[in-house]
Scaffold this active site. Sequence first.
Site, PDB file in Angstrom:
ATOM      1  N   CYS A  76     -16.721  24.387 -27.646  1.00  0.00           N
ATOM      2  CA  CYS A  76     -16.288  23.403 -26.648  1.00  0.00           C
ATOM      3  C   CYS A  76     -15.208  24.000 -25.762  1.00  0.00           C
ATOM      4  CB  CYS A  76     -15.762  22.150 -27.348  1.00  0.00           C
ATOM      5  SG  CYS A  76     -15.072  20.917 -26.216  1.00  0.00           S
ATOM      6  N   CYS A  84      -8.050  19.053 -25.112  1.00  0.00           N
ATOM      7  CA  CYS A  84      -8.346  18.000 -26.089  1.00  0.00           C
ATOM      8  C   CYS A  84      -7.768  18.340 -27.463  1.00  0.00           C
ATOM      9  CB  CYS A  84      -9.852  17.804 -26.189  1.00  0.00           C
ATOM     10  SG  CYS A  84     -10.347  16.606 -27.447  1.00  0.00           S
ATOM     11  N   CYS A 167     -18.366  15.244 -25.523  1.00  0.00           N
ATOM     12  CA  CYS A 167     -17.740  15.656 -26.774  1.00  0.00           C
ATOM     13  C   CYS A 167     -18.794  16.333 -27.641  1.00  0.00           C
ATOM     14  CB  CYS A 167     -17.138  14.443 -27.498  1.00  0.00           C
ATOM     15  SG  CYS A 167     -16.501  14.829 -29.143  1.00  0.00           S
ATOM     16  N   GLU A 289     -10.363  -6.469 -50.723  1.00  0.00           N
ATOM     17  CA  GLU A 289     -10.272  -5.976 -49.353  1.00  0.00           C
ATOM     18  C   GLU A 289      -9.385  -6.926 -48.555  1.00  0.00           C
ATOM     19  OE1 GLU A 289     -10.280  -4.260 -45.883  1.00  0.00           O
ATOM     20  OE2 GLU A 289     -11.177  -3.270 -47.628  1.00  0.00           O
ATOM     21  N   ASP A 334     -10.162   3.561 -53.107  1.00  0.00           N
ATOM     22  CA  ASP A 334     -10.481   4.183 -51.810  1.00  0.00           C
ATOM     23  C   ASP A 334      -9.445   3.718 -50.789  1.00  0.00           C
ATOM     24  OD1 ASP A 334     -11.670   5.445 -49.677  1.00  0.00           O
ATOM     25  OD2 ASP A 334     -13.327   4.027 -49.490  1.00  0.00           O
ATOM     26  N   CYS A 361      -8.750  10.324 -48.289  1.00  0.00           N
ATOM     27  CA  CYS A 361      -8.935  10.916 -46.963  1.00  0.00           C
ATOM     28  C   CYS A 361      -7.717  11.716 -46.523  1.00  0.00           C
ATOM     29  CB  CYS A 361      -9.253   9.836 -45.935  1.00  0.00           C
ATOM     30  SG  CYS A 361      -7.988   8.570 -45.765  1.00  0.00           S
TER      31      CYS A 361
END
Length: 407
Positions: A76, A84, A167, A289, A334, A361
């Site tokens: 890219c 970016c 992108c 949740e 999670d 994550c």
Amino acid sequence: MLERGLAEAERVELTVDAVAPGGHCVARVDGQVVFVRHALPGERVIAEVTEVHRGFVRADAVSVLEASPDRVEPPCPYAKPGACGGCDLQHVAPEAQLAWKTAVVREQLTRLGGLTDAELDQLGVRVEALPGGLLGWRSRVRYAVDAADRAGLLKHRSHEVVPIDRCRIAHPAIQRLPVLAERWTAAEAVETVASTGGDVTVTAVRDGVPTPVSGPTEVREVAAGRDWALPASGFWQVHPAAADTLCTAVLELLDPRPGETAWDLYGGAGLFAAALAGRVGAARITLVESSRDGVDAARANLADLPQVEVVAARVETALTRRRITGPVDVVVLDPPRSGAGAQVVRDVVAAGPRAVAYVACDPAAFARDVRTFTELGWRLAALRGFDLFPMTQHVECVGLLLPPVER
């Protein structure tokens, strides 16, 4: 005599050292720590200082004097200093990207998690690639809109919008959309989705309110052997193979058995609850949740699984106020990027599960929570890493945590 510190916009020649979290490598100039982007370990570069902080500076490698054999030409043209900020590792060869992320996971687990190199070697820590390659995988792209009403992507650590032609990591269906050629009057963002069920949507965000532009307002996703209906703006994994990959890892590590009770904490639309239901049968599964969209999606998508109870609450609140109580056999954690936190970990341990699968994550938050587990006598018994976000510095981990062995 005190050494002079580096100043913003100053250029300096330096040798790059090990990788660091955030898509950087570490270097030192006269004892000053420099976090360098667009570089690789072992390279000699000219770096331009972008930020000065107390104790460290940030910089971009603007010229490479001695290149690493792992350096490649970014596919890219916007993946470079001053452009970016979405992709951190386009200059890194595919296998080296996996090694980079593996090194970050190891460093965080030793520095923040308190594990030894020998323990990590025994776990066999490594990051695995997902099918589909490094480009064209991102199924959800949020474009920012600049003062000229053009959609684009943001510079690294900046609110400045960079106009782009397309992108390269976006799903091909998103790349084909005319979003970047249009003008978006009064919009602060444009959200695009290309679902695994074949839906393609565009939503303009004005004053924080999403306004559908094209495509259905509810999209279909396919994962865990089921169809899922979600709001176009709802949360779902951005890599098409991510949901099934994570479900498979969780089930392999937890090995849920028929009749076992389960908690799915930070459960979202119910992906892991559905996967658990396929193993434990009619046994009780509790999903917690806090997001209203997530709760609504879970209740709608899991309506055929009466053994699943959906609790609308923050996980911390549900545990401390005993909206859910143990004992429980298996738990899926999670949490968001900030991690579960010490109190949640303590409450989960107190419920007495035989095993916890932690989907992470952020390696730093995961490592901090692993330390809390180990301080309570638990151990990280298995760990798998997945490259859910190719070309970026982000990595996903699934860890198996087990209680002390009864003597």
